[in-house]
Design a protein around this motif. Structure first.
Motif, mmCIF file in Angstrom:
data_model
loop_
_atom_site.group_PDB
_atom_site.id
_atom_site.type_symbol
_atom_site.label_atom_id
_atom_site.label_comp_id
_atom_site.label_asym_id
_atom_site.label_seq_id
_atom_site.Cartn_x
_atom_site.Cartn_y
_atom_site.Cartn_z
ATOM 1 N N ASP A 113 42.740 27.494 35.151
ATOM 2 C CA ASP A 113 44.555 28.278 36.066
ATOM 3 C C ASP A 113 45.311 28.492 34.977
ATOM 4 O OD1 ASP A 113 43.581 27.840 38.588
ATOM 5 O OD2 ASP A 113 43.687 25.952 38.432
ATOM 6 N N VAL A 114 45.587 29.847 35.095
ATOM 7 C CA VAL A 114 46.475 30.549 33.955
ATOM 8 C C VAL A 114 47.306 31.407 35.102
ATOM 9 C CG1 VAL A 114 44.764 30.663 31.975
ATOM 10 C CG2 VAL A 114 45.027 32.363 33.290
ATOM 11 N N VAL A 115 48.919 30.859 34.481
ATOM 12 C CA VAL A 115 49.823 32.279 34.476
ATOM 13 C C VAL A 115 50.289 32.855 33.437
ATOM 14 C CG1 VAL A 115 52.333 31.861 35.802
ATOM 15 C CG2 VAL A 115 50.550 30.682 36.334
ATOM 16 N N LEU A 116 50.595 33.835 33.608
ATOM 17 C CA LEU A 116 51.203 34.724 32.170
ATOM 18 C C LEU A 116 52.482 35.755 32.174
ATOM 19 C CD1 LEU A 116 48.028 34.637 32.150
ATOM 20 C CD2 LEU A 116 48.472 36.063 29.591
ATOM 21 N N ILE A 117 53.513 35.410 32.364
ATOM 22 C CA ILE A 117 54.640 36.477 32.699
ATOM 23 C C ILE A 117 54.829 37.000 31.176
ATOM 24 C CG2 ILE A 117 56.823 36.463 33.133
ATOM 25 C CD1 ILE A 117 56.384 33.505 34.589
ATOM 26 N N ASP A 118 54.660 38.214 31.734
ATOM 27 C CA ASP A 118 55.599 39.918 30.489
ATOM 28 C C ASP A 118 56.724 39.616 30.579
ATOM 29 O OD1 ASP A 118 54.901 41.565 32.229
ATOM 30 O OD2 ASP A 118 53.212 42.689 31.511
ATOM 31 N N ASN B 74 57.190 42.674 32.557
ATOM 32 C CA ASN B 74 57.621 44.081 33.726
ATOM 33 C C ASN B 74 56.804 42.822 34.986
ATOM 34 O OD1 ASN B 74 59.018 46.206 32.707
ATOM 35 N ND2 ASN B 74 57.280 46.105 31.945
ATOM 36 N N SER B 75 56.349 41.869 35.035
ATOM 37 C CA SER B 75 54.425 41.182 36.122
ATOM 38 C C SER B 75 54.604 39.744 35.495
ATOM 39 C CB SER B 75 54.047 42.097 35.782
ATOM 40 O OG SER B 75 54.447 42.847 35.933
ATOM 41 N N ILE B 76 54.033 39.415 36.691
ATOM 42 C CA ILE B 76 53.180 38.316 36.939
ATOM 43 C C ILE B 76 51.886 38.349 36.857
ATOM 44 C CG2 ILE B 76 52.690 35.998 37.828
ATOM 45 C CD1 ILE B 76 56.009 36.495 39.677
ATOM 46 N N HIS B 77 51.185 37.649 35.842
ATOM 47 C CA HIS B 77 49.630 37.566 36.141
ATOM 48 C C HIS B 77 49.244 36.611 36.242
ATOM 49 C CE1 HIS B 77 50.449 41.453 34.060
ATOM 50 N NE2 HIS B 77 51.388 40.907 32.761
ATOM 51 N N LYS B 78 48.006 36.067 37.145
ATOM 52 C CA LYS B 78 47.452 35.396 37.064
ATOM 53 C C LYS B 78 46.257 34.744 37.746
ATOM 54 C CE LYS B 78 46.606 33.473 40.784
ATOM 55 N NZ LYS B 78 46.963 33.025 42.591
ATOM 56 N N GLY B 79 44.973 34.391 37.738
ATOM 57 C CA GLY B 79 43.882 34.049 37.827
ATOM 58 C C GLY B 79 43.069 32.753 37.075
ATOM 59 N N ALA C 91 36.896 30.008 27.307
ATOM 60 C CA ALA C 91 37.521 31.307 27.463
ATOM 61 C C ALA C 91 38.905 31.482 26.707
ATOM 62 C CB ALA C 91 37.953 32.653 28.356
ATOM 63 N N LEU C 92 39.472 30.569 27.041
ATOM 64 C CA LEU C 92 40.660 30.054 26.404
ATOM 65 C C LEU C 92 40.957 30.651 24.938
ATOM 66 C CD1 LEU C 92 43.370 28.372 27.337
ATOM 67 C CD2 LEU C 92 42.888 26.760 26.830
ATOM 68 N N ASN C 93 40.706 30.075 23.599
ATOM 69 C CA ASN C 93 41.038 31.262 22.104
ATOM 70 C C ASN C 93 40.599 32.060 22.486
ATOM 71 O OD1 ASN C 93 40.788 28.301 21.898
ATOM 72 N ND2 ASN C 93 38.488 28.528 20.489
ATOM 73 N N ASN C 94 40.117 32.896 23.404
ATOM 74 C CA ASN C 94 39.980 34.312 23.187
ATOM 75 C C ASN C 94 41.117 35.033 24.036
ATOM 76 O OD1 ASN C 94 39.148 36.846 22.999
ATOM 77 N ND2 ASN C 94 38.410 36.996 24.745
ATOM 78 N N LEU C 95 41.856 34.300 25.111
ATOM 79 C CA LEU C 95 43.183 34.489 25.514
ATOM 80 C C LEU C 95 44.250 34.169 24.987
ATOM 81 C CD1 LEU C 95 44.288 34.009 29.041
ATOM 82 C CD2 LEU C 95 45.759 32.827 27.553
ATOM 83 N N ASN C 96 43.957 32.724 23.965
ATOM 84 C CA ASN C 96 45.073 32.841 22.740
ATOM 85 C C ASN C 96 45.369 34.221 21.996
ATOM 86 O OD1 ASN C 96 46.181 29.909 23.940
ATOM 87 N ND2 ASN C 96 44.623 29.213 23.300
ATOM 88 N N ILE D 35 47.714 41.282 28.092
ATOM 89 C CA ILE D 35 47.284 40.621 28.762
ATOM 90 C C ILE D 35 45.900 40.973 28.767
ATOM 91 C CG2 ILE D 35 47.579 40.649 31.401
ATOM 92 C CD1 ILE D 35 49.981 40.722 29.737
ATOM 93 N N PRO D 36 44.823 39.971 29.402
ATOM 94 C CA PRO D 36 43.508 39.686 28.919
ATOM 95 C C PRO D 36 43.385 40.757 30.316
ATOM 96 C CG PRO D 36 44.626 37.740 28.963
ATOM 97 C CD PRO D 36 45.696 38.496 29.127
#
Length: 199
Positions: A14-19, A21-26, A32-37, A45-46
């Motif tokens: 489970d990932v949570v990203l915050i920039d 303007n927005s919250i991104h989750k999924g 795929a974790l290395n690519n996300l990093n 934002i992936p």
């Protein structure tokens, strides 16, 4: 700058990203974790994540002892930001508190009535149906005859339950009310301090 948190579960992450303007989750696969990093390092934002713009958010709740942060947005939508680690969960909430403008912060333990309101309503409604059905069951066993007219509705349902007989009605509703009381006690046991951000 993008901040992100990850939490492993049995099948994926489970990932949570915050920039800004927005919250991104999924959810992403372990591989795929290395690519996300790398994407986050490049301020990207992936793809494939669900996004909630800050402007849509009405309320955010962080309850002690729960593994998720609840985000309420639009008129009746709700999403959960999941983290099994309470320190990480609080870190996500505190970051949201810092970056989302114009939200009021409160921290309190909800009242008993407010917290278990659905369960109390279920007990009262079930008890009312029980008394009404038991009345019909007793009357029918005493030889009273009823004729139902018009469209079938709640009254015909209650009457049908009354046809089961007094003992069966008592047993049925003892079970139903017992389940509702158990649900209420279990819900109240989870009552704890809630931090809120509201507009």
């Amino acid at each position: 700058m993008i901040k992100f948190w990850s939490s492993k579960n049995n099948k994926n992450i489970d990932v949570v990203l915050i920039d800004k303007n927005s919250i991104h989750k999924g959810k992403i696969l372990f591989e795929a974790l290395n690519n996300l990093n790398k994407q986050v390092e490049n301020n990207k934002i992936p793809e494939g994540l669900f996004s909630i713009p800050f402007s849509y958010i009405k309320k955010i709740e962080n309850q002690e002892g729960q593994k998720d942060i609840k985000v309420y947005f639009n008129s009746d939508s709700e999403e959960e930001l999941i983290s099994k680690n309470p320190i990480t969960k609080n870190e996500i909430f505190n970051h949201l508190r810092e970056v989302i403008p114009n939200m009021n912060y409160t921290k309190k333990i909800p009242s008993f009535f407010k917290y278990v309101k659905p369960q109390l309503f279920a007990i009262l409604f079930t008890s009312a149906i029980f008394v009404w059905s038991l009345y019909y069951a007793i009357q029918i066993e005493n030889g009273v005859e009823y004729v139902l007219e018009g469209r079938a509705g709640l009254l015909s349902l209650i009457f049908s339950i009354g046809l089961l007989g007094k003992i069966k009605v008592i047993l049925l509703f003892t079970l139903l009310i017992g389940i509702a009381v158990y649900s209420l006690l279990r819900k109240n046991k989870s009552r704890s301090e809630i931090e809120q951000l509201t507009r």
